[in-house]
Design a protein around this motif. Sequence first.
Motif, short mmCIF file in Angstrom:
data_model
loop_
_atom_site.label_atom_id
_atom_site.label_comp_id
_atom_site.label_asym_id
_atom_site.label_seq_id
_atom_site.Cartn_x
_atom_site.Cartn_y
_atom_site.Cartn_z
N PHE A 50 0.82 -1.21 0.00
CA PHE A 50 0.00 0.00 0.00
C PHE A 50 0.86 1.26 0.00
N LYS A 51 2.12 1.15 0.42
CA LYS A 51 3.00 2.33 0.44
C LYS A 51 3.32 2.82 -0.96
N GLU A 52 3.31 1.87 -1.92
CA GLU A 52 3.65 2.22 -3.30
C GLU A 52 2.50 1.93 -4.26
N GLY A 53 1.35 1.57 -3.73
CA GLY A 53 0.27 1.18 -4.63
C GLY A 53 -1.11 1.54 -4.13
N GLU A 54 -2.10 1.11 -4.87
CA GLU A 54 -3.51 1.39 -4.57
C GLU A 54 -4.32 0.13 -4.86
N CYS A 55 -5.26 -0.17 -3.98
CA CYS A 55 -6.05 -1.39 -4.15
C CYS A 55 -7.47 -1.17 -3.67
N THR A 56 -8.42 -1.67 -4.44
CA THR A 56 -9.83 -1.56 -4.09
C THR A 56 -10.52 -2.89 -4.40
N ARG A 57 -11.49 -3.24 -3.55
CA ARG A 57 -12.28 -4.46 -3.77
C ARG A 57 -13.70 -4.09 -4.17
N PHE A 58 -14.30 -4.94 -4.99
CA PHE A 58 -15.68 -4.71 -5.42
C PHE A 58 -16.49 -6.00 -5.36
N LEU A 59 -17.76 -5.84 -5.00
CA LEU A 59 -18.76 -6.88 -5.15
C LEU A 59 -19.66 -6.51 -6.31
N PHE A 60 -20.20 -7.51 -7.01
CA PHE A 60 -21.08 -7.27 -8.14
C PHE A 60 -22.42 -7.92 -7.85
N ILE A 61 -23.46 -7.11 -7.87
CA ILE A 61 -24.80 -7.50 -7.40
C ILE A 61 -25.79 -7.46 -8.57
N ASN A 62 -26.63 -8.50 -8.69
CA ASN A 62 -27.62 -8.51 -9.76
C ASN A 62 -28.93 -7.85 -9.31
N LYS A 63 -29.91 -7.86 -10.19
CA LYS A 63 -31.17 -7.17 -9.91
C LYS A 63 -31.95 -7.79 -8.76
N ASN A 64 -31.61 -9.04 -8.42
CA ASN A 64 -32.27 -9.71 -7.29
C ASN A 64 -31.50 -9.54 -5.99
N ASN A 65 -30.56 -8.61 -6.01
CA ASN A 65 -29.73 -8.32 -4.83
C ASN A 65 -28.88 -9.51 -4.42
N GLU A 66 -28.47 -10.30 -5.41
CA GLU A 66 -27.60 -11.46 -5.17
C GLU A 66 -26.19 -11.15 -5.67
N THR A 67 -25.21 -11.56 -4.91
CA THR A 67 -23.82 -11.41 -5.35
C THR A 67 -23.55 -12.41 -6.47
N VAL A 68 -23.01 -11.92 -7.59
CA VAL A 68 -22.70 -12.78 -8.72
C VAL A 68 -21.21 -12.75 -9.06
N GLY A 69 -20.47 -11.91 -8.36
CA GLY A 69 -19.03 -11.86 -8.61
C GLY A 69 -18.33 -10.95 -7.63
N LYS A 70 -17.02 -11.06 -7.61
CA LYS A 70 -16.20 -10.19 -6.78
C LYS A 70 -14.82 -10.09 -7.39
N VAL A 71 -14.07 -9.05 -7.03
CA VAL A 71 -12.73 -8.88 -7.55
C VAL A 71 -11.99 -7.83 -6.73
#
Length: 384
Positions: A50-71
């Motif tokens: 983190f001292k030399e970089g940047e990182c973010t996490r994401f969840l991906f949600i469908n229309k039924n409020n269900e998680t279908v992916g992450k990265v």
Amino acid sequence: MIIAEEVLNYSQKKEFLEFPARLYQSDKNYIRPRNIDIEDIFNPQKNKFFKEGECTRFLFINKNNETVGKVAVFINKTYLQQQPTGGIGFFDCINDQETADFIFDYCKNWLQERGMEAMDGPINFGERDKFWGLVIEGFVEPLYGMNYNFPYYKDLFENYGFKIYFEQLCFSRPIFGDVSRVFTVMHAKHSKNPDISAKPMTNNNLEKFAADFTEIYNKAWAAHGEGKRMETSKVLKMFKTMKPIINEHISWFVYENEKPVAMWMNLPDTNQWFKYLNGKFGIWEKLKFLWIKKFRKNEKMVGLVFGVIPEWQKRGLEGYMIWEGTQHLRKHTDFKVTEMQWIGDFNPKMIKIAENLDTKVTRKLATYRYLFNRTQAFERHPEL
């Protein structure tokens, strides 16, 4: 319709950990990583990158409020490439190309906004020794710290346009399998030399073995023109961290008149114990871990480092060391198989060493690259 949610609060962090556990719940080979091992990667207080970089996490949600992916998507300034290259990792997704394309597009846009021209994945926001690469052959239980994925992930990456930047080869051999005659001949030869001796690494003398490890590692790896030099203090700290799981029968050092000249470092595959803890490692799980470690046989060990100093290379010393250690651990342990950490296909010298240890490729992972300029010529990792 899919929406992306940045992982910020407790419930989102928990979902980032729980989604793959649900996704793989019917896969008998899946071993859930320890939550702490994942969370520490995204903790700026624990991860030096983190001292030399940047990182973010994401969840991906469908229309039924269900998680279908992450990265996770990140920039690591120490990850030097010909063009500015970002990374994606900890990718999990349902078996749907449209969903995967949405995730990859989202990552590409995030990286382009930060000046990147390509993305590699799935890789780690950290060192290559953990959570690096996509399994493309050998869908069996992962070693500790190794990625695992469904076979369809290969199609998700390649259909989007990712190409293999390099393959990661994992070499293995059965402990009780036939040993090359070359090894036994070399063992017989060097056993007659009174100046040569082999000793297993023991917990009561970690300071000595840390110094010996450092000396061999720096000489051996300098000869290959790669790798960082190590310091004894850091090696000793690493050894002390590993102390609870060190098996005193499976790591070996060879000496010439008490001068360290070769080493063969192994550890038990802790995933064979962690797989019963469902990712948790609180007080109760630590007690359970100790019970499992004591009463459940662990039949898999992991080769961490193998090295011979330049003066002793190509003289058969590895055969002496391997057969000396193998005879001993056959009598004193329950291990039935050993698997080495991966070697990149760009490193033919190390591959040759692995092959000379009488091993076979039993698992392949791949590091993929996607060039944002689709007219740019793709080049694989240069050979060392």
